[in-house]
Each structure stands twice: as C-alpha cells, then as structure tokens.
Design a protein around this motif. Structure first.
Motif, short mmCIF file in Angstrom:
data_model
loop_
_atom_site.label_atom_id
_atom_site.label_comp_id
_atom_site.label_asym_id
_atom_site.label_seq_id
_atom_site.Cartn_x
_atom_site.Cartn_y
_atom_site.Cartn_z
N THR A 1 0.81 -1.21 0.00
CA THR A 1 0.00 0.00 0.00
C THR A 1 0.85 1.26 0.00
O THR A 1 0.34 2.34 -0.22
CB THR A 1 -0.93 0.02 1.22
N THR A 2 2.14 1.13 0.27
CA THR A 2 3.03 2.28 0.23
C THR A 2 4.23 1.94 -0.65
O THR A 2 4.34 0.84 -1.16
CB THR A 2 3.52 2.64 1.65
N GLY A 3 5.12 2.89 -0.75
CA GLY A 3 6.30 2.64 -1.54
C GLY A 3 6.21 3.29 -2.91
O GLY A 3 5.31 4.06 -3.21
N TYR A 4 7.16 2.93 -3.74
CA TYR A 4 7.23 3.48 -5.08
C TYR A 4 8.02 2.51 -5.95
O TYR A 4 8.68 1.60 -5.45
CB TYR A 4 7.92 4.85 -5.09
N PHE A 5 7.92 2.70 -7.25
CA PHE A 5 8.73 1.91 -8.18
C PHE A 5 8.92 2.66 -9.47
O PHE A 5 8.10 3.49 -9.85
CB PHE A 5 8.12 0.52 -8.42
N GLY A 6 10.03 2.35 -10.11
CA GLY A 6 10.33 2.90 -11.41
C GLY A 6 10.74 1.76 -12.33
O GLY A 6 10.98 0.64 -11.89
N ILE A 7 10.81 2.06 -13.61
CA ILE A 7 11.20 1.04 -14.59
C ILE A 7 12.00 1.70 -15.70
O ILE A 7 11.73 2.84 -16.07
CB ILE A 7 9.97 0.30 -15.16
N GLY A 8 13.02 0.98 -16.17
CA GLY A 8 13.84 1.56 -17.22
C GLY A 8 14.53 0.51 -18.07
O GLY A 8 14.46 -0.69 -17.79
N ILE A 9 15.20 0.99 -19.10
CA ILE A 9 15.87 0.13 -20.06
C ILE A 9 17.36 0.47 -20.10
O ILE A 9 17.74 1.63 -20.21
CB ILE A 9 15.27 0.28 -21.47
N PHE A 10 18.18 -0.57 -20.02
CA PHE A 10 19.62 -0.45 -20.16
C PHE A 10 19.99 -0.53 -21.63
O PHE A 10 19.69 -1.52 -22.30
CB PHE A 10 20.30 -1.58 -19.37
N GLY B 1 8.34 -5.08 -20.10
CA GLY B 1 8.11 -4.09 -19.04
C GLY B 1 6.65 -3.99 -18.65
O GLY B 1 6.31 -3.92 -17.47
N SER B 2 5.78 -4.03 -19.64
CA SER B 2 4.34 -3.96 -19.36
C SER B 2 3.88 -5.17 -18.55
O SER B 2 3.07 -5.05 -17.64
CB SER B 2 3.56 -3.87 -20.67
N ILE B 3 4.43 -6.34 -18.86
CA ILE B 3 4.04 -7.56 -18.14
C ILE B 3 4.48 -7.48 -16.68
O ILE B 3 3.70 -7.79 -15.77
CB ILE B 3 4.61 -8.81 -18.84
N ILE B 4 5.71 -7.06 -16.41
CA ILE B 4 6.18 -7.00 -15.03
C ILE B 4 5.40 -5.94 -14.25
O ILE B 4 5.06 -6.14 -13.08
CB ILE B 4 7.71 -6.79 -14.93
N LEU B 5 5.05 -4.83 -14.89
CA LEU B 5 4.25 -3.80 -14.22
C LEU B 5 2.84 -4.31 -13.93
O LEU B 5 2.28 -4.03 -12.87
CB LEU B 5 4.20 -2.53 -15.07
N TYR B 6 2.27 -5.03 -14.87
CA TYR B 6 0.94 -5.58 -14.64
C TYR B 6 0.97 -6.62 -13.53
O TYR B 6 0.06 -6.67 -12.69
CB TYR B 6 0.36 -6.18 -15.93
N ASP B 7 2.01 -7.44 -13.48
CA ASP B 7 2.13 -8.44 -12.42
C ASP B 7 2.18 -7.74 -11.06
O ASP B 7 1.51 -8.16 -10.11
CB ASP B 7 3.38 -9.29 -12.63
N ARG B 8 2.94 -6.66 -10.95
CA ARG B 8 3.00 -5.91 -9.69
C ARG B 8 1.62 -5.35 -9.35
O ARG B 8 1.17 -5.44 -8.21
CB ARG B 8 4.02 -4.77 -9.80
N HIS B 9 0.98 -4.75 -10.33
CA HIS B 9 -0.36 -4.18 -10.13
C HIS B 9 -1.34 -5.24 -9.66
O HIS B 9 -2.06 -5.06 -8.69
CB HIS B 9 -0.85 -3.52 -11.42
N LEU B 10 -1.35 -6.37 -10.34
CA LEU B 10 -2.27 -7.45 -10.01
C LEU B 10 -2.03 -7.97 -8.59
O LEU B 10 -2.97 -8.10 -7.80
CB LEU B 10 -2.12 -8.58 -11.02
N LYS B 11 -0.79 -8.24 -8.27
CA LYS B 11 -0.47 -8.78 -6.94
C LYS B 11 -0.73 -7.77 -5.83
O LYS B 11 -1.05 -8.15 -4.70
CB LYS B 11 0.98 -9.27 -6.90
N SER B 12 -0.62 -6.49 -6.13
CA SER B 12 -0.85 -5.46 -5.10
C SER B 12 -2.34 -5.22 -4.87
O SER B 12 -2.71 -4.68 -3.83
CB SER B 12 -0.16 -4.15 -5.47
N THR B 13 -3.17 -5.61 -5.81
CA THR B 13 -4.61 -5.38 -5.65
C THR B 13 -5.38 -6.63 -5.24
O THR B 13 -6.55 -6.53 -4.92
CB THR B 13 -5.23 -4.84 -6.97
N LEU B 14 -4.72 -7.78 -5.25
CA LEU B 14 -5.39 -9.01 -4.83
C LEU B 14 -5.64 -9.00 -3.33
O LEU B 14 -4.77 -8.64 -2.55
CB LEU B 14 -4.56 -10.23 -5.20
#
Length: 151
Positions: free
Chosen positions: A2-11, A134-147
């Motif tokens: 419920t708290t925290g933050y995250f970013g995503i990027g490409i090397f 990137g979209s898949i990993i973000l969606y996985d985080r979203h899904l697991k955080s809302t379950l």
C-alpha cells in the motif's frame, strides 16, 4: 503493497520507439518514474497518452551514473532470462524498487546482473520485446498489489 514506489527503465535501449510504449504502460500501471541508461530518449508517437505529463523520464549516461542515483533503500530488480532468475509467478515485488530491462539484442550484462537484488524471468523460451516485457512485469506488480488474500 500500500506504500512505496517503483520505477522502470531500459539499459541501452535498442529501439527508441519502445520507450513511448513503456512510458504509457508505466503511467497507466502506477510507476513513479521511468529511465534509460546509455541512450537518449526522443519523443515517440507510441506514447499516445502523453505520459510525460504524468511521470518523469530520467536519463543516465552510464551504469555508474545510474547507481549513484538509485534511491536509498530501493532494490534493483533485473528482468532477465538467467539461471538465477525467479519465475514471475513466484516473485514477491519489493515495496520500493527499480525494474531494469535490457535491450532485446543483448539483455543485461553480467556486471548489471551482479548488482541486482533480484532477478525475475518472464514466461517463454525467448526474449520478448522490451516494452512488452516491461508492461508484463508492471501488470504483475499491479495485479499482486490489488489481490485480496482469500480467507
């Protein structure tokens, strides 16, 4: 989460058009920021939502520059096909983290992999388009955080 933050990027992104797609996904799925390491971003038509109005994009010249700016108490999560990687289905996302994707042609280097706190692998035998990964990993985080855990 419920708290925290995250970013995503490409090397070292191979195709700049992927940044627009990733930026759009990051904005829609709650990322705090996106970034590139080693290559400049140019505005792309794939960012149809004008996500640059919602979340910032940072550019780091190289790995040293990036590591110097990694936020305090923030875990680095590499998304890579590697023997040490955890399948995404089993991964527990850290409260504060940065997801790092490699370009499609070479992925993340051994130097980068050694700096990661976690390595995560997406399903499949070959690499995905970097914006899709990137979209898949973000969606996985979203899904697991809302379950809500079942009782």
């Amino acid at each position: 989460m419920t708290t925290g933050y995250f970013g995503i990027g490409i090397f070292e992104p191979k195709h700049e058009t992927n940044m627009g797609t990733l930026w759009r996904s990051a904005s829609l799925l709650g990322a705090s920021f996106i970034f590139t390491i080693g290559k400049r971003y140019k505005r792309q038509s794939t960012d149809t939502n004008k996500s640059w109005k919602e979340i910032p994009l940072y550019h780091y010249q190289d790995l040293e520059d990036f590591y110097q700016h990694l936020p305090y108490s923030c875990q680095l999560v590499g998304i890579e096909m590697d023997t040490k990687s955890v399948p995404v289905e089993q991964f527990v996302h850290p409260e504060r983290c940065v997801y790092l994707l490699g370009a499609e042609d070479h992925g993340l280097t051994k130097t980068v992999l050694a700096k990661c706190h976690h390595l995560v692998q997406l399903p499949g035998e070959t690499s995905l388009n970097v914006a899709s990964a990137g979209s898949i990993i973000l969606y996985d985080r979203h899904l697991k955080s809302t379950l809500v855990p079942s009782t």
